[in-house]
Write an enzyme that holds these catalytic residues in place. Structure first.
Site, PDB file in Angstrom:
ATOM      1  N   LYS A  96       0.878  -1.187   0.000  1.00 23.47           N
ATOM      2  CA  LYS A  96       0.000   0.000   0.000  1.00 23.47           C
ATOM      3  C   LYS A  96       0.905   1.224   0.000  1.00 23.47           C
ATOM      4  O   LYS A  96       1.946   1.235   0.694  1.00 23.47           O
ATOM      5  CB  LYS A  96      -0.867  -0.025   1.263  1.00 23.47           C
ATOM      6  CG  LYS A  96      -1.835   1.147   1.397  1.00 23.47           C
ATOM      7  CD  LYS A  96      -2.683   0.985   2.658  1.00 23.47           C
ATOM      8  CE  LYS A  96      -3.787   2.039   2.721  1.00 23.47           C
ATOM      9  NZ  LYS A  96      -4.648   1.871   3.900  1.00 23.47           N
ATOM     10  N   SER A 136      -9.759  -0.264   7.302  1.00 18.57           N
ATOM     11  CA  SER A 136      -9.206  -0.137   5.952  1.00 18.57           C
ATOM     12  C   SER A 136      -8.500  -1.345   5.378  1.00 18.57           C
ATOM     13  O   SER A 136      -8.035  -1.285   4.237  1.00 18.57           O
ATOM     14  CB  SER A 136      -8.276   1.068   5.880  1.00 18.57           C
ATOM     15  OG  SER A 136      -9.045   2.255   5.907  1.00 18.57           O
ATOM     16  N   SER A 164      -9.559   1.992   2.943  1.00 14.94           N
ATOM     17  CA  SER A 164      -8.674   2.769   2.109  1.00 14.94           C
ATOM     18  C   SER A 164      -7.630   1.937   1.355  1.00 14.94           C
ATOM     19  O   SER A 164      -6.982   2.450   0.441  1.00 14.94           O
ATOM     20  CB  SER A 164      -7.954   3.831   2.937  1.00 14.94           C
ATOM     21  OG  SER A 164      -7.143   3.210   3.886  1.00 14.94           O
TER      22      SER A 164
END
Lengths: 469, 99
Positions: free
Chosen positions: A82, A181, A157
């Site tokens: 990420k 997330s 997210s």
């Protein structure tokens, strides 16, 4: 060649010399080049880095033979990070224009450990900017699309990380879970998503969102792969004072494992398909040696209020460092969601409002922690929905921030209490969108979560699926 | 509805060192009022006998020896690699005392 969907299969393939690491990377990059324009899961693809590492590992394999799998427990495992994870020499943007050209001078602890364990970095995945979001639509690099149906969101997210697993662009990926997330995009994208105990994995080198809530976890296709990665990422590193080496709880032997169904999670407003699926999975446990019991977490409905006070407050502090002086662009490049959260946080911390909001939220936080402690005296784990709905359409909630915030109602409590969670895929809706559930356990109960997840996969003969484009 | 006014939004933006347009100011005034009303529901919880929690580890006073670990330190070149605004191994910053 057929790409392995688990670490076990990958290592079997490599031992049988079905393909080399170079050929493995060729396959992944071919897929990404061909299909990621539909999904937009990557911000940066790190081809050079991956091939260089593959050559080094391939030499080691030649030299050491199968011993290499002992030396590198994650040998040849492709990983997508990420874009909050600092990767030395490789652009890290946090999904924001502010860091669009930022090249870190060091890597996060988790990146270092995974690389040292033999991982190959495929690239940096797209995410809601600064991890602010539950859909992937808040990225300054365009929204990520759900591989199962590209008109839908993959969740957020950690949107790109979840999507990259579903799309078979990588074997594993990393994420952060501050209010859900990891677990929510895992649930919406049909993959396994793991959030560790707060304090189990070092946050060093991961761009901070809310420092008392951020958890560093990952995405895989099966529970035992999640465990294998956790074995590498967990533990002290002398750089994060909230991480302390500790004993983990063991899977209870010689007695029935009790799983609680918290009644407050099955309320009006949750889509029927979602709650029916969780109940169906609870019944599978019940029919196979587990005890299912109803429990109560009385302060459940307040968790989202606590979260949307504490998190923005901590965000407003953590984002103060982005002043465009030592690195990055100036603050006028913050997107709307970042500005909104910074201002909300500033408000609840400001003179005259601190007691009514922030201090009050910290006290209700204690109550939520106590709810879980009481429940875990009666049961070993909890089973709950992850999201009130399956994946929703792109654009559906993006203009209504409050509506988007409510996507988090079932995930935030675990962050408030600092407990671990494992999101497990279990099926699909009538229109082929993923469904699943989450298991929550007391602090340091990861082994119980992993084993219970593996049991579910075994008893349901779960076979990981990825999208064929 | 929480009573957040336009001047409050402007004040918050100043505190947070954010530049916001007139359109954004109006939008945020509406949105923040709504959100703050919403989270204000917390006032309904009785916390008269509850201590606040700021973090969940229960750890306190974690220390290490105050020694430089060279292998983990950034070189000067690395430290300044993110900006052009530097001079003689110093970061150049906007003047603090000018208006």
């Amino acid at each position: 060649m057929e790409l392995a969907l688990t670490i076990e299969k990958l290592h079997k393939d490599l031992k049988e010399k079905r393909y080399s690491l170079i050929e493995l990377l060729d396959s992944y990059f071919y897929r990404i080049d061909k299909h990621d324009k539909k999904i937009n899961s990557f911000i940066t693809v790190s081809r050079e880095n991956a091939y260089l590492k593959a050559k080094q590992l391939q030499s080691s394999f030649k030299e050491l033979g199968d011993e290499v799998f002992k030396k590198y427990p994650l040998f040849g495992v492709t990983v997508a990070y990420k874009d909050l994870f600092l990767t030395r020499g490789v652009r890290t943007t946090a999904g924001s224009k502010i860091l669009r050209d930022f090249i870190p001078s060091y890597s996060s602890t988790v990146v270092k450990r995974l690389q040292e364990a033999g991982c190959l970095m495929i690239g940096k995945t797209n995410c809601d900017a600064w991890a602010h979001g539950a859909s992937g639509e808040n990225s300054d690099f365009g929204p990520v699309r759900n591989p199962w149906n590209q008109e839908y969101v993959p969740g957020g997210s950690s949107s790109g990380s979840a999507a990259s697993i579903a799309a078979n662009f990588t074997l594993i990926s990393t994420g952060t879970d501050t209010g859900g997330s990891i677990r929510q995009p895992a649930n919406l994208s049909g993959v396994v998503g793991f959030k560790p105990t707060y304090g189990a994995v070092s946050r060093y080198g991961v761009i901070a969102m809310a420092s008392s809530l951020d958890s560093i976890g990952h995405f895989t296709r099966k529970s035992d792969d999640a465990k294998r990665i956790f074995e590498v990422t967990k533990g002290e590193d002398n750089k994060d004072s909230t991480v302390k080496n500790t004993d983990y709880l063991n899977f209870p032997k010689g007695k029935k494992v009790k799983i609680g169904l918290p009644k407050e999670y099955f309320i009006k407003g949750i889509e029927k398909q979602v709650s029916e699926e969780v109940k169906r999975c609870a019944k599978i446990f019940q029919d196979n040696g587990f005890e299912i019991k109803e429990v109560s977490l009385p302060h459940t409905k307040y968790a989202i209020y606590v979260y949307y006070i504490i998190q923005p407050a901590e965000v407003s502090s953590n984002l103060a460092r982005y002043d465009g002086i030592r690195y990055g662009e100036k603050r006028d490049l913050f997107g709307e969601e970042a500005k909104r959260r910074i201002m909300l946080g500033t408000y609840v911390l400001s003179t005259g409002y601190y007691d009514a909001y922030y201090l009050k939220a910290m006290k209700v936080r204690t109550k939520i922690i106590e709810d879980f402690e009481k429940a875990f005296k009666e049961v070993d784990l909890l089973i709950t929905p992850v999201s009130p709905t399956p994946a929703f359409k792109i654009g559906e909630k993006v203009d209504d921030p409050l509506k988007m915030y409510l996507a988090d109602i079932f995930t935030v409590a675990a962050n408030i209490a600092g407990i671990p969670g494992l999101a497990i895929p279990s099926g699909f809706t009538k229109n082929n969108l993923p469904l699943g559930f989450q298991l929550l356990g007391p602090r340091f109960s990861e082994n119980i979560l992993f084993e219970t997840g593996s049991f579910f996969e075994k008893i349901t003969d779960y076979k990981p699926k990825t999208v064929s484009f | 509805m929480a009573d957040i006014k336009i001047k409050d939004i402007k004040h918050l933006a100043k505190l947070a060192n954010l530049s916001i347009s007139i359109k954004e100011t109006t939008k945020f005034q509406k949105q923040l009022s709504l959100i703050v009303s919403y989270v204000g529901e917390l006032s309904k919880v009785d916390t008269s006998n509850t201590l606040p929690t700021s973090q969940t580890t229960g750890l306190k006073d974690i220390k290490r020896k105050d020694l430089v670990e060279t292998k983990d330190s950034l070189s000067l070149e690395e430290t300044f690699s993110g900006t052009e605004s530097k001079h003689n191994n110093f970061f150049k910053v906007p003047a603090v005392f000018d208006n």
